[in-house]
Design an enzyme around this catalytic site. Structure first.
Site, PDB file in Angstrom:
ATOM      1  N   CYS A 199      65.343  11.472  95.992  1.00 54.50           N
ATOM      2  CA  CYS A 199      64.430  11.897  94.941  1.00 54.50           C
ATOM      3  C   CYS A 199      63.471  10.747  94.690  1.00 54.50           C
ATOM      4  CB  CYS A 199      65.240  12.212  93.683  1.00 54.50           C
ATOM      5  SG  CYS A 199      64.257  12.225  92.179  1.00 54.50           S
ATOM      6  N   ASP A 239      63.642   7.676  65.768  1.00 54.44           N
ATOM      7  CA  ASP A 239      63.529   8.017  67.194  1.00 54.44           C
ATOM      8  C   ASP A 239      64.435   9.209  67.487  1.00 54.44           C
ATOM      9  OD1 ASP A 239      63.175   8.009  69.921  1.00 54.44           O
ATOM     10  OD2 ASP A 239      64.151   6.086  70.275  1.00 54.44           O
ATOM     11  N   GLN A 264      67.731   4.714  77.333  1.00 51.08           N
ATOM     12  CA  GLN A 264      66.441   5.125  77.892  1.00 51.08           C
ATOM     13  C   GLN A 264      66.482   5.058  79.419  1.00 51.08           C
ATOM     14  OE1 GLN A 264      63.986   6.389  76.231  1.00 51.08           O
ATOM     15  NE2 GLN A 264      64.213   5.683  74.116  1.00 51.08           N
ATOM     16  N   CYS A 295      60.018  11.702  71.795  1.00 48.57           N
ATOM     17  CA  CYS A 295      59.951  12.192  73.175  1.00 48.57           C
ATOM     18  C   CYS A 295      59.635  13.688  73.174  1.00 48.57           C
ATOM     19  CB  CYS A 295      61.251  11.905  73.910  1.00 48.57           C
ATOM     20  SG  CYS A 295      62.686  12.569  73.078  1.00 48.57           S
ATOM     21  N   CYS A 321      57.177  16.071  97.589  1.00 47.75           N
ATOM     22  CA  CYS A 321      58.616  16.072  97.465  1.00 47.75           C
ATOM     23  C   CYS A 321      59.115  17.372  98.079  1.00 47.75           C
ATOM     24  CB  CYS A 321      59.005  15.996  95.992  1.00 47.75           C
ATOM     25  SG  CYS A 321      60.729  16.388  95.714  1.00 47.75           S
ATOM     26  N   GLU A 363      73.435   6.645  63.535  1.00 53.15           N
ATOM     27  CA  GLU A 363      73.515   7.358  64.814  1.00 53.15           C
ATOM     28  C   GLU A 363      74.709   8.313  64.777  1.00 53.15           C
ATOM     29  OE1 GLU A 363      72.079   7.601  68.006  1.00 53.15           O
ATOM     30  OE2 GLU A 363      73.838   8.802  68.480  1.00 53.15           O
ATOM     31  N   TYR A 397      68.516   7.318  64.201  1.00 52.87           N
ATOM     32  CA  TYR A 397      68.747   7.840  65.547  1.00 52.87           C
ATOM     33  C   TYR A 397      68.768   6.648  66.503  1.00 52.87           C
ATOM     34  CZ  TYR A 397      66.844  11.936  63.088  1.00 52.87           C
ATOM     35  OH  TYR A 397      66.574  12.924  62.186  1.00 52.87           O
ATOM     36  N   CYS A 416      63.617  22.361  92.746  1.00 52.41           N
ATOM     37  CA  CYS A 416      64.277  21.510  91.764  1.00 52.41           C
ATOM     38  C   CYS A 416      63.744  21.731  90.355  1.00 52.41           C
ATOM     39  CB  CYS A 416      64.131  20.050  92.187  1.00 52.41           C
ATOM     40  SG  CYS A 416      64.307  18.861  90.883  1.00 52.41           S
ATOM     41  N   CYS A 462      60.277  17.952  88.311  1.00 51.26           N
ATOM     42  CA  CYS A 462      58.956  17.321  88.208  1.00 51.26           C
ATOM     43  C   CYS A 462      57.867  18.384  88.164  1.00 51.26           C
ATOM     44  CB  CYS A 462      58.708  16.413  89.410  1.00 51.26           C
ATOM     45  SG  CYS A 462      59.738  14.949  89.454  1.00 51.26           S
TER      46      CYS A 462
HETATM   47  N1  SAH Z   1      66.584   4.759  69.557  1.00 52.81           N
HETATM   48  C1  SAH Z   1      67.500   4.882  70.648  1.00 52.81           C
HETATM   49  C2  SAH Z   1      68.013   6.309  70.887  1.00 52.81           C
HETATM   50  C3  SAH Z   1      67.014   7.403  70.869  1.00 52.81           C
HETATM   51  S1  SAH Z   1      67.568   8.931  71.516  1.00 52.81           S
HETATM   52  C4  SAH Z   1      66.906   4.325  71.913  1.00 52.81           C
HETATM   53  O1  SAH Z   1      65.721   4.040  71.986  1.00 52.81           O
HETATM   54  O2  SAH Z   1      67.655   4.113  72.866  1.00 52.81           O
HETATM   55  C5  SAH Z   1      68.043   9.825  70.129  1.00 52.81           C
HETATM   56  C6  SAH Z   1      69.387   9.466  69.573  1.00 52.81           C
HETATM   57  O3  SAH Z   1      69.617  10.308  68.433  1.00 52.81           O
HETATM   58  C7  SAH Z   1      70.573   9.714  70.489  1.00 52.81           C
HETATM   59  O4  SAH Z   1      71.333   8.526  70.592  1.00 52.81           O
HETATM   60  C8  SAH Z   1      71.382  10.826  69.811  1.00 52.81           C
HETATM   61  O5  SAH Z   1      72.777  10.669  69.960  1.00 52.81           O
HETATM   62  C9  SAH Z   1      70.988  10.622  68.367  1.00 52.81           C
HETATM   63  N2  SAH Z   1      71.084  11.795  67.479  1.00 52.81           N
HETATM   64  C10 SAH Z   1      70.889  13.096  67.776  1.00 52.81           C
HETATM   65  N3  SAH Z   1      70.986  13.855  66.678  1.00 52.81           N
HETATM   66  C11 SAH Z   1      71.253  13.005  65.634  1.00 52.81           C
HETATM   67  C12 SAH Z   1      71.453  13.193  64.242  1.00 52.81           C
HETATM   68  N4  SAH Z   1      71.402  14.397  63.693  1.00 52.81           N
HETATM   69  N5  SAH Z   1      71.693  12.104  63.487  1.00 52.81           N
HETATM   70  C13 SAH Z   1      71.745  10.867  64.041  1.00 52.81           C
HETATM   71  N6  SAH Z   1      71.553  10.639  65.348  1.00 52.81           N
HETATM   72  C14 SAH Z   1      71.318  11.689  66.142  1.00 52.81           C
END
Ligand code: SAH
Length: 388
Positions: free
Chosen positions: A95, A317, A219, A344, A12, A269, A248, A18, A21
């Site tokens: 990219c 998540d 995602q 993640c 790249c 959320e 989340y 950048c 990566c």
């Molecule tokens: N499960 C979803 C999102 C995961 S990303 C998916 O797979 O698409 C993490 C998410 O947590 C985001 O949407 C973010 O806005 C949310 N988030 C971050 N801090 C938070 C908190 N304190 N309470 C609730 N949600 C939160």
């Protein structure tokens, strides 16, 4: 995938500048090995992770492209990314991990600016209009959203601009003007003005359709996301009777994929726009056994625990920073049979697993999934079960 000097794949031209990566120049199989080794080491106290699920095609996998706009000293318009650790813009034409159609839209916008006399924003002086462009494409639906982040709500001759853009790219289904008039490193401001189309796109994951607004988390690698969610469903061992929490939850993806296989889903959320999308998504998919709450997941869980509520399965998540003690201690009080932790951020995952392991849960399975080829990042799904 070839090694270092294979121009087609792993070279790249922006790699050094950048900084996006970290694994540039390493062939893909070796990248996966590296990630596996890293996960094995980081999570060794909890057992041995399964072999990583790699991508079939590790190129152009990102469905979202973000470009910051500016000018060089000579006055040339540039768009791309900040040079690592600086606020100097590296002009990027191509990219290798971002969606190709979305990138060409950004190049077109860059080319249109001069004839429309649209100035790029200058961070130092606060003058100029265009700050960023964000393009998102639904890989399954083909719908494309272009978001122009401007320092003002007024884009002169906006209709002609949208027309010119759509002429080059009839695949664009919506154009949104996002207003960001603050001195901030955040990309998006709070206000969205729809210039063309519906103001959102839809995509399909695991048989469900999802509406995605400019501000909502989605995602970036939908192909691997399906495999990630499938693993999460397997780890949840759903029988149809469960009361499930999707913490989340973003736009409600995991909860909605689970909804068909459980009695009831509760999603929580923080982001208001994402919750709005989640509620609409439930209707869109005719899912009735799901409810979404807007708020901090930790606080929500505390109040559930205080009311003596129970849950059978908790999906969590959290963002890269992981969860917090309020959340984790309340999960323990809700006493689910299984926790499915999607992460993640492996470091914060290890930290949170330690807490859960000390408080009555046992890690049973761990599945790394590569969602972010050519970067050092790695996604994990972990199954925890309540000890007897
Ligand atoms: N499960 C979803 C999102 C995961 S990303 C998916 O797979 O698409 C993490 C998410 O947590 C985001 O949407 C973010 O806005 C949310 N988030 C971050 N801090 C938070 C908190 N304190 N309470 C609730 N949600 C939160």
């Amino acid at each position: 995938m070839e090694t270092k000097n294979n121009k087609n794949i792993t070279t790249c031209p922006y790699a050094k500048k950048c900084g996006g990566c970290q694994y540039q120049g390493i062939d893909y199989a070796a990248q996966l090995k590296k990630k596996q080794k890293e996960m094995n080491k980081l999570l060794k106290d909890f057992g041995k992770p399964e072999p990583i699920i790699g991508m079939k095609d590790p190129l152009h996998y990102r469905n979202k492209v973000h470009a910051v706009f500016g000018r060089t000293r000579k006055g040339e318009i540039v768009s791309g990314t900040y040079e690592a650790g600086t606020h100097k813009i590296v002009n990027i034409d191509e990219c290798m991990i971002e969606d190709e159609i979305s990138q060409s839209i950004i190049r077109t916008i860059r080319g249109l600016l001069r004839s429309f006399k649209i100035r790029t924003y200058d961070e130092d002086t606060g003058y100029g209009l265009l700050r960023h462009v964000l393009v998102r494409r639904g890989f399954a639906t083909g719908q494309v959203m272009a978001v122009l982040v401007l320092s003002s709500p007024i884009l002169p001759s906006k209709n002609n601009f949208v027309k010119a853009l759509r002429k080059e790219h009839p695949e664009i289904t919506t154009v949104v003007l996002n207003v960001n008039d603050k001195k901030t490193s955040m990309v998006l401001g709070e206000r969205d003005i729809v210039l063309y189309g519906k103001g959102y796109i839809e995509d399909i994951l695991c048989g469900c359709t999802f509406r995605i607004s400019p501000q909502s988390f989605y995602q970036v690698n939908p192909v691997q996301t399906e495999r990630l969610y499938q693993t999460a469903m397997d780890y949840a061992e759903l029988t149809g009777k469960e009361r499930v929490i999707d913490a989340y939850c973003g736009i409600g993806t995991i909860g909605m994929v689970a909804a068909k296989k459980v009695r009831e889903v509760i999603g929580v959320e923080l982001n208001r726009n994402a919750v709005k999308d989640a509620r609409i998504n439930a209707k869109l998919n005719q899912i009735k056994n799901i409810a979404f709450y807007e708020g901090d997941a930790g606080r929500f869980m505390v109040s559930m625990a205080e009311e003596g509520e129970k849950a059978d399965v908790v999906f969590m998540d959290p963002p890269r920073s992981g969860s917090d003690e309020a959340f984790l201690s309340s999960v323990i009080r809700l006493a689910p049979k299984r926790i499915v932790y999607v992460s993640c951020g492996p470091d914060t995952l290890a930290r949170d697993l330690k807490y859960l392991a000390r408080n009555g849960y046992q890690v049973r399975k761990m599945q790394p999934v590569d969602m972010f080829g050519f970067t050092e990042h790695c996604e994990m799904v972990v199954q925890l079960v309540k000890k007897r």
